[in-house]
Structure formats: structure tokens, C-alpha cells
Design an enzyme around this catalytic site. Structure first.
Site, PDB file in Angstrom:
ATOM      1  N   ILE A  67       0.815  -1.216   0.000  1.00  0.00           N
ATOM      2  CA  ILE A  67       0.000   0.000   0.000  1.00  0.00           C
ATOM      3  C   ILE A  67       0.848   1.266   0.000  1.00  0.00           C
ATOM      4  O   ILE A  67       0.572   2.201  -0.729  1.00  0.00           O
ATOM      5  CB  ILE A  67      -1.061   0.007   1.137  1.00  0.00           C
ATOM      6  CG1 ILE A  67      -2.098   1.109   0.890  1.00  0.00           C
ATOM      7  CG2 ILE A  67      -0.439   0.129   2.510  1.00  0.00           C
ATOM      8  CD1 ILE A  67      -2.991   0.904  -0.298  1.00  0.00           C
ATOM      9  N   ASP A  68       1.898   1.317   0.824  1.00  0.00           N
ATOM     10  CA  ASP A  68       2.782   2.491   0.783  1.00  0.00           C
ATOM     11  C   ASP A  68       4.136   2.158   1.390  1.00  0.00           C
ATOM     12  O   ASP A  68       4.333   1.057   1.910  1.00  0.00           O
ATOM     13  CB  ASP A  68       2.128   3.738   1.397  1.00  0.00           C
ATOM     14  CG  ASP A  68       1.914   3.694   2.896  1.00  0.00           C
ATOM     15  OD1 ASP A  68       2.121   2.620   3.503  1.00  0.00           O
ATOM     16  OD2 ASP A  68       1.536   4.727   3.472  1.00  0.00           O
ATOM     17  N   PRO A  69       5.090   3.079   1.299  1.00  0.00           N
ATOM     18  CA  PRO A  69       6.452   2.754   1.751  1.00  0.00           C
ATOM     19  C   PRO A  69       6.527   2.547   3.265  1.00  0.00           C
ATOM     20  O   PRO A  69       5.609   2.903   4.008  1.00  0.00           O
ATOM     21  CB  PRO A  69       7.262   3.998   1.346  1.00  0.00           C
ATOM     22  CG  PRO A  69       6.422   4.726   0.356  1.00  0.00           C
ATOM     23  CD  PRO A  69       5.006   4.421   0.698  1.00  0.00           C
ATOM     24  N   ASN A 120       4.639   0.165  -4.755  1.00  0.00           N
ATOM     25  CA  ASN A 120       3.794   0.684  -3.678  1.00  0.00           C
ATOM     26  C   ASN A 120       2.694   1.521  -4.298  1.00  0.00           C
ATOM     27  O   ASN A 120       2.979   2.384  -5.142  1.00  0.00           O
ATOM     28  CB  ASN A 120       4.597   1.553  -2.699  1.00  0.00           C
ATOM     29  CG  ASN A 120       5.384   0.723  -1.713  1.00  0.00           C
ATOM     30  OD1 ASN A 120       4.904  -0.297  -1.232  1.00  0.00           O
ATOM     31  ND2 ASN A 120       6.593   1.156  -1.400  1.00  0.00           N
ATOM     32  N   LYS A 131       0.150   5.620   5.267  1.00  0.00           N
ATOM     33  CA  LYS A 131      -1.034   6.058   4.503  1.00  0.00           C
ATOM     34  C   LYS A 131      -1.384   7.533   4.679  1.00  0.00           C
ATOM     35  O   LYS A 131      -2.462   7.974   4.288  1.00  0.00           O
ATOM     36  CB  LYS A 131      -2.246   5.167   4.803  1.00  0.00           C
ATOM     37  CG  LYS A 131      -2.076   3.767   4.215  1.00  0.00           C
ATOM     38  CD  LYS A 131      -3.245   2.859   4.511  1.00  0.00           C
ATOM     39  CE  LYS A 131      -3.086   2.209   5.854  1.00  0.00           C
ATOM     40  NZ  LYS A 131      -3.961   1.061   6.057  1.00  0.00           N
TER      41      LYS A 131
END
Length: 218
Positions: A67-69, A120, A131
Site C-alpha cells: 500500500i505504501d512505503p 507501492n 497512509k
């Protein structure tokens, strides 16, 4: 490699030819939101936001998407942890170890495996807050993932909740697996056999399987 300029850091985005069809839109969308993003200290740093755009897409069969780093120490390469301390990549390595029988390793990196692009969905977060930049990246995230799915056979998303409606965001028909996040509670990821399933799906599509053992660092 090609490059384009943007009005804010990183100022120049270097990219492989395979990304050309989306670059003008990416520049437009990034210039709209960059001043908001860059008010925060970010993970990764802005110079590393777009590092994966240097990867070709024509030779990729699978996208492994988080979803994200990492909220700290993001490198711009999804799941990468140079000192191999991050839980997500350790769990992924452990899963591949069980699958392949490889046990004496010092690290694991999805980015060095033939046919795989780690990604990502959101390209940054505020330092320490997962997020936190979702709202800013949303248009760009959708644009880039849709472009990736035009090239790969299988999209493997890690996070049942985060990716519950991912199919609605994609225009290209791509085989999509939404699995548990590596940090999911009750060791759910451990029981998840998605890496094996991906190779079955590739074979059904007459594509070569992925050699997941290639990701080990010794």
C-alpha cells in the site's frame, strides 16, 4: 532512459521508455499536489519517489504491490530493507524460504527477481505515519498501477483491507490476488500460499514461472 522535469522536488524524473504513455499525465498530477506532499518530511525522500520508473515493464510478468512505503527508511524500492530489519520483507523471505528450501540468507529483495516489479500504491508517506499521503497520491497511484497492469499477467496485492476494492480501480483485465499483509496478525501471511499460486496462474497463462529464490541475498 528518458527524463522529464517537474516544478518541485525531485525536479527531474528519470524513466524507462515503457512508462512514456503516462508521463505527461504524471507530471501534471504531481505538479498539482507536490507542494502539499512536500510540507512533510517524507519516507522515502523526494529524490527516491519515482525510482521504480527506471524499471522496464515489457519483461515483467508479476507486480507485487504494497500500500505504501515503510514509514521510516523507505528507499523508493518497495519492501527493500538494506539492513534486513523490516518485518514485511523478513516475513516475505521466510515464506519464500519455506517454499524453496533456501535457509542461509542475509536478506531478500523482490526488485532483483526476473519478471517481477515490486510496487507501492502510494509513493510516499509522512515520516512515521503510514497512509498519511494517500489523498495526495490517489490520482497518480491509479494512473501508474493501471499502466503496470497492461504489462503484467498477475497483480499480487498485500493487504486484504487496503486493497479490498482494487479491482474497481483497474481498467485492464489482470489476474489479481489480494492476500494478507506480511505483518497481519495471527500469522495469517504464513498460511498464505500466494507465491505458489502465482506460478500456477502464470503457467495457466503459458508464461514462465517466477524463480522466487532469485530474491535472496547471501
Amino acid at each position: 532512459m528518458n527524463s522529464v522535469t517537474v516544478s518541485h522536488a525531485p525536479y527531474t524524473i528519470t524513466y524507462h521508455d515503457d512508462w512514456e504513455p503516462v508521463m505527461s499525465q504524471l507530471v501534471e498530477f504531481y505538479n498539482e499536489v507536490a507542494s502539499w506532499l512536500l510540507r512533510d518530511e517524507t519516507s522515502p525522500i523526494p529524490d527516491k519517489f519515482f525510482i521504480q520508473l527506471k524499471q522496464p515493464l515489457r519483461n515483467k510478468r508479476v507486480c507485487v504491490c504494497g500500500i505504501d512505503p515503510y514509514p521510516k527508511d523507505g528507499t523508493g524500492v518497495p519492501f527493500e530493507s538494506p539492513n534486513f530489519t523490516k518485518k514485511s520483507i523478513k516475513e516475505i523471505a521466510s515464506s519464500i524460504s519455506r517454499l524453496t528450501g533456501v535457509i542461509d540468507y542475509k536478506g531478500y529483495n523482490l526488485n532483483i527477481i526476473d519478471g517481477v516489479i515490486p510496487w507501492n500504491y502510494y509513493l510516499s508517506c509522512k515520516l512515521g505515519e503510514t497512509k498519511s499521503h494517500a489523498i495526495y497520491w490517489d490520482k497518480i497511484s491509479k494512473l501508474l498501477l493501471q499502466h503496470i497492469t497492461k504489462h503484467v499477467s498477475v497483480l499480487y496485492c498485500l493487504g486484504k483491507t487496503d486493497f479490498s476494492n482494487i479491482r474497481a480501480k483497474l481498467e485492464s483485465p489482470v489476474t489479481t490476488i489480494v492476500g494478507y499483509h506480511p505483518a497481519a496478525r495471527d500469522r495469517q501471511f504464513e498460511k498464505d500460499r500466494s507465491f505458489e499460486i502465482i506460478n500456477v496462474l502464470l503457467e495457466l497463462d503459458n508464461k514462465a514461472p517466477i524463480n522466487w529464490a532469485q530474491g535472496f541475498i547471501y
